[in-house]
Design a protein around this motif. Structure first.
Motif, PDB file in Angstrom:
ATOM      1  N   ALA A   1      19.332   5.187 -17.123  1.00  0.00           N
ATOM      2  CA  ALA A   1      19.991   4.418 -16.064  1.00  0.00           C
ATOM      3  C   ALA A   1      21.488   4.736 -16.007  1.00  0.00           C
ATOM      4  O   ALA A   1      22.144   4.850 -17.038  1.00  0.00           O
ATOM      5  N   GLN A   2      21.993   4.904 -14.784  1.00  0.00           N
ATOM      6  CA  GLN A   2      23.422   5.150 -14.573  1.00  0.00           C
ATOM      7  C   GLN A   2      23.954   4.147 -13.570  1.00  0.00           C
ATOM      8  O   GLN A   2      23.323   3.901 -12.544  1.00  0.00           O
ATOM      9  N   THR A   3      25.117   3.595 -13.889  1.00  0.00           N
ATOM     10  CA  THR A   3      25.757   2.637 -12.994  1.00  0.00           C
ATOM     11  C   THR A   3      26.973   3.287 -12.356  1.00  0.00           C
ATOM     12  O   THR A   3      27.772   3.929 -13.032  1.00  0.00           O
ATOM     13  N   ILE A   4      27.082   3.101 -11.044  1.00  0.00           N
ATOM     14  CA  ILE A   4      28.217   3.608 -10.283  1.00  0.00           C
ATOM     15  C   ILE A   4      29.077   2.407  -9.925  1.00  0.00           C
ATOM     16  O   ILE A   4      28.618   1.506  -9.223  1.00  0.00           O
ATOM     17  N   GLY A   5      30.302   2.383 -10.412  1.00  0.00           N
ATOM     18  CA  GLY A   5      31.223   1.288 -10.108  1.00  0.00           C
ATOM     19  C   GLY A   5      31.790   1.454  -8.709  1.00  0.00           C
ATOM     20  O   GLY A   5      32.461   2.445  -8.436  1.00  0.00           O
TER      21      GLY A   5
ATOM     22  N   VAL B   1       0.839  -1.202   0.000  1.00  0.00           N
ATOM     23  CA  VAL B   1       0.000   0.000   0.000  1.00  0.00           C
ATOM     24  C   VAL B   1       0.872   1.249   0.000  1.00  0.00           C
ATOM     25  O   VAL B   1       0.640   2.190  -0.750  1.00  0.00           O
ATOM     26  N   ILE B   2       1.913   1.256   0.834  1.00  0.00           N
ATOM     27  CA  ILE B   2       2.809   2.409   0.884  1.00  0.00           C
ATOM     28  C   ILE B   2       3.492   2.592  -0.458  1.00  0.00           C
ATOM     29  O   ILE B   2       3.543   3.701  -0.993  1.00  0.00           O
ATOM     30  N   ASP B   3       4.020   1.522  -1.053  1.00  0.00           N
ATOM     31  CA  ASP B   3       4.692   1.627  -2.352  1.00  0.00           C
ATOM     32  C   ASP B   3       3.739   2.124  -3.431  1.00  0.00           C
ATOM     33  O   ASP B   3       4.107   2.953  -4.255  1.00  0.00           O
ATOM     34  N   ASN B   4       2.514   1.625  -3.436  1.00  0.00           N
ATOM     35  CA  ASN B   4       1.560   2.021  -4.458  1.00  0.00           C
ATOM     36  C   ASN B   4       1.054   3.437  -4.252  1.00  0.00           C
ATOM     37  O   ASN B   4       0.693   4.121  -5.199  1.00  0.00           O
ATOM     38  N   THR B   5       1.017   3.895  -3.014  1.00  0.00           N
ATOM     39  CA  THR B   5       0.516   5.234  -2.722  1.00  0.00           C
ATOM     40  C   THR B   5       1.604   6.280  -2.854  1.00  0.00           C
ATOM     41  O   THR B   5       1.395   7.340  -3.410  1.00  0.00           O
ATOM     42  N   PHE B   6       2.775   5.993  -2.326  1.00  0.00           N
ATOM     43  CA  PHE B   6       3.838   6.979  -2.265  1.00  0.00           C
ATOM     44  C   PHE B   6       5.023   6.650  -3.161  1.00  0.00           C
ATOM     45  O   PHE B   6       5.940   7.435  -3.272  1.00  0.00           O
ATOM     46  N   GLY B   7       5.046   5.488  -3.744  1.00  0.00           N
ATOM     47  CA  GLY B   7       6.196   5.042  -4.511  1.00  0.00           C
ATOM     48  C   GLY B   7       6.317   5.738  -5.849  1.00  0.00           C
ATOM     49  O   GLY B   7       5.494   6.549  -6.247  1.00  0.00           O
ATOM     50  N   ASP B   8       7.357   5.405  -6.535  1.00  0.00           N
ATOM     51  CA  ASP B   8       7.668   5.998  -7.821  1.00  0.00           C
ATOM     52  C   ASP B   8       8.281   4.879  -8.650  1.00  0.00           C
ATOM     53  O   ASP B   8       8.620   3.828  -8.121  1.00  0.00           O
ATOM     54  N   ASP B   9       8.426   5.084  -9.956  1.00  0.00           N
ATOM     55  CA  ASP B   9       8.952   3.984 -10.762  1.00  0.00           C
ATOM     56  C   ASP B   9      10.472   4.010 -10.923  1.00  0.00           C
ATOM     57  O   ASP B   9      11.028   3.197 -11.648  1.00  0.00           O
ATOM     58  N   ALA B  10      11.160   4.888 -10.224  1.00  0.00           N
ATOM     59  CA  ALA B  10      12.624   4.857 -10.220  1.00  0.00           C
ATOM     60  C   ALA B  10      13.091   3.690  -9.350  1.00  0.00           C
ATOM     61  O   ALA B  10      12.376   3.261  -8.445  1.00  0.00           O
ATOM     62  N   THR B  11      14.289   3.185  -9.638  1.00  0.00           N
ATOM     63  CA  THR B  11      14.833   2.081  -8.846  1.00  0.00           C
ATOM     64  C   THR B  11      16.321   2.281  -8.608  1.00  0.00           C
ATOM     65  O   THR B  11      17.002   2.957  -9.374  1.00  0.00           O
ATOM     66  N   ILE B  12      16.801   1.676  -7.542  1.00  0.00           N
ATOM     67  CA  ILE B  12      18.228   1.565  -7.299  1.00  0.00           C
ATOM     68  C   ILE B  12      18.476   0.105  -6.967  1.00  0.00           C
ATOM     69  O   ILE B  12      17.711  -0.501  -6.203  1.00  0.00           O
ATOM     70  N   ALA B  13      19.492  -0.474  -7.591  1.00  0.00           N
ATOM     71  CA  ALA B  13      19.731  -1.907  -7.413  1.00  0.00           C
ATOM     72  C   ALA B  13      21.213  -2.212  -7.514  1.00  0.00           C
ATOM     73  O   ALA B  13      21.967  -1.498  -8.184  1.00  0.00           O
ATOM     74  N   PHE B  14      21.610  -3.297  -6.860  1.00  0.00           N
ATOM     75  CA  PHE B  14      22.981  -3.766  -6.976  1.00  0.00           C
ATOM     76  C   PHE B  14      23.113  -4.540  -8.281  1.00  0.00           C
ATOM     77  O   PHE B  14      22.257  -5.360  -8.612  1.00  0.00           O
TER      78      PHE B  14
END
Length: 123
Positions: free
Chosen positions: A93-97, A26-39
């Motif tokens: 998308a940007q990757t940080i090494g 519910v929190i993700d769907n209400t306040f979330g956004d479609d940006a992501t950060i991932a390893f």
């Protein structure tokens, strides 16, 4: 009365894993956004999603952190436990090494037309 009700709801949610997941959804769907950060292999990737992210700052925390690229926008603290990476406005998308141990990552940013600050955390 309201505090008692909130306390009861919180106690039920802590005790029930499905309720915890439903609350997260519910929190993700209400306040979330479609940006992501991932390893990703060799670092961390921030993807702004469907529209540009403004003033992106990625913060990495862990042990023995080191930026792998000499031209990296990341600045380490004195004991190599945190890297602060100011990416600016990001439209792809940007990757940080980076290398390190027990690393966590978060990204804060805004969207055009809003002063709201979004926060994404690598899971």
């Amino acid at each position: 009365m309201k505090r008692a009700l909130l306390g009861f709801v919180a106690a039920v949610m802590v005790a029930c894993a499905p309720a915890q997941q439903a609350t997260t959804d519910v929190i993700d769907n209400t306040f979330g956004d479609d940006a992501t950060i991932a390893f990703v292999q060799g670092g961390v990737q921030f993807n702004p999603g469907s529209k540009p992210a403004l003033g992106v700052i990625v913060v990495l925390q862990g042990q023995s952190l080191k930026a792998l690229d000499a031209s990296s926008p990341c600045k380490p603290n004195t004991d190599s436990t945190e890297l602060s990476c100011e990416l600016g406005d990001v439209s792809a998308a940007q990757t940080i090494g980076v290398s390190g141990q027990n690393v966590t990552a978060s990204a804060s940013y805004r969207r055009t037309g809003s002063n709201r600050v979004y926060l994404e955390v690598a899971k």
